[in-house]
Design an enzyme around this catalytic site. Structure first.
Site, PDB file in Angstrom:
ATOM      1  N   ASP A  40       0.870  -1.182   0.000  1.00 20.14           N
ATOM      2  CA  ASP A  40       0.000   0.000   0.000  1.00 20.14           C
ATOM      3  C   ASP A  40       0.904   1.229   0.000  1.00 20.14           C
ATOM      4  OD1 ASP A  40      -2.314   1.695   0.300  1.00 20.14           O
ATOM      5  OD2 ASP A  40      -3.314   0.012   1.279  1.00 20.14           O
ATOM      6  N   TYR A  46     -14.659   5.020 -12.594  1.00 18.38           N
ATOM      7  CA  TYR A  46     -14.646   3.876 -11.671  1.00 18.38           C
ATOM      8  C   TYR A  46     -15.346   2.666 -12.288  1.00 18.38           C
ATOM      9  CZ  TYR A  46     -15.408   1.084  -7.455  1.00 18.38           C
ATOM     10  OH  TYR A  46     -15.419   0.070  -6.540  1.00 18.38           O
ATOM     11  N   LYS A  80     -13.710  -1.088 -13.355  1.00 18.77           N
ATOM     12  CA  LYS A  80     -14.139  -2.355 -12.780  1.00 18.77           C
ATOM     13  C   LYS A  80     -14.678  -3.312 -13.841  1.00 18.77           C
ATOM     14  CE  LYS A  80     -12.922  -1.588  -8.562  1.00 18.77           C
ATOM     15  NZ  LYS A  80     -11.804  -2.345  -7.961  1.00 18.77           N
TER      16      LYS A  80
END
Length: 275
Positions: A33, A153, A157
């Site tokens: 991360d 977004y 996806k």
């Protein structure tokens, strides 16, 4: 049997919960991360992905049994396109040779039920061509208008679920004995969704576009448990699937027939084989 996992987005949300549960079972987990985990890496850049994969593999002792790319953003900005698609696919490709050396390699990515929602076709095509320059340029155009910025977004996806389906049966994955799949949650209660759900008006909008008749909004553990099974040795034959763990949103939105569109083509193939 203990296994070694690499999880991106491990500092919060679904990634953090999955890492926590795996460690409780004595598995080794290397988190990736921006900060707060074993490997700090910026998955929004090609260099960051390459270096992040290198450091993660080094931290894992050169051995990896499963990878769970969970890092993602929902911002109406180009960085979402970079992280959500290229930050997953390029990171995975960098680790594929190490995965192939495992006795039971597995991969499960985090997609979203937003893969079923309106998207931008031009951006989707850039993703599917693995053209980051074109994808970022189109995302920049979309981000300039609040009405289209949110398409970034959903497009990212949809692209992830399509990439999984396209790549999973191929030589690099199925051919190397690596089940490659994805999960698609509904509305998950995480830091990323906290502010949206705290606004009653916006929460009502979300419930309209993401209907979840089974148990409503979900916690991260509901997704983590599925990710854990998909990356366990028990999963031997799931290939190229996106599993909608979404409280029924997929069933409500797509209805009872998601197969009929291809019946004519399948019938033709069988007829040609029988001729």
């Amino acid at each position: 049997m203990t296994r070694t996992y690499i999880i991106t987005g491990a500092a919060s949300g679904i990634g953090a919960k999955t890492a926590e549960l795996l460690r409780e079972q004595d598995h080794t987990v290397v988190g990736v991360d921006l900060q707060g985990v074993e490997v700090s890496a910026d998955l929004s850049t090609p260099a960051g992905r390459t270096e992040g994969a290198r450091q993660a593999l080094e931290a894992a002792g050169g051995r990896v049994d499963a990878v769970i790319p969970s890092a993602g953003l929902a911002l109406p900005k180009p960085v979402t396109a970079a992280v959500n698609y290229f930050g997953m696919t390029e990171f995975l490709q960098a680790l594929q040779p190490a995965l192939a050396r495992s006795a039971a390699p597995r991969v499960a990515l985090v997609s979203s039920m937003s893969s079923l929602q309106p998207l931008d076709q031009q951006l989707l095509e850039a993703f599917m061509a693995d053209d980051e320059t074109a994808a970022l340029a189109r995302a920049e155009e979309l981000a300039a208008d609040p009405l289209t910025g949110n398409l970034i977004y959903a497009s990212s996806k949809r692209a992830i679920s399509r990439w999984v389906r396209r790549e999973a049966p191929g030589a690099a994955w199925a051919g190397a004995g690596i089940p490659l799949n994805a999960v698609a949650p509904g509305i998950v209660i995480t830091p990323m969704t906290h502010d949206m759900l705290a606004d009653p008006q916006y929460a009502a909008f979300l419930d309209m576009v993401v209907p979840m008749p089974l148990n409503g909004h979900q916690d991260a553990e509901s997704v983590a448990r599925l990710l854990m099974w998909l990356t366990s040795v028990e999963n031997s034959h799931c290939c190229g699937q996106t599993f909608y763990t979404d409280g029924g949103a997929d069933a409500v939105l797509r209805g009872d027939d998601v197969w009929g569109w291809n019946d004519e083509a399948i019938t033709a193939k069988f007829a040609a084989f029988s001729a």
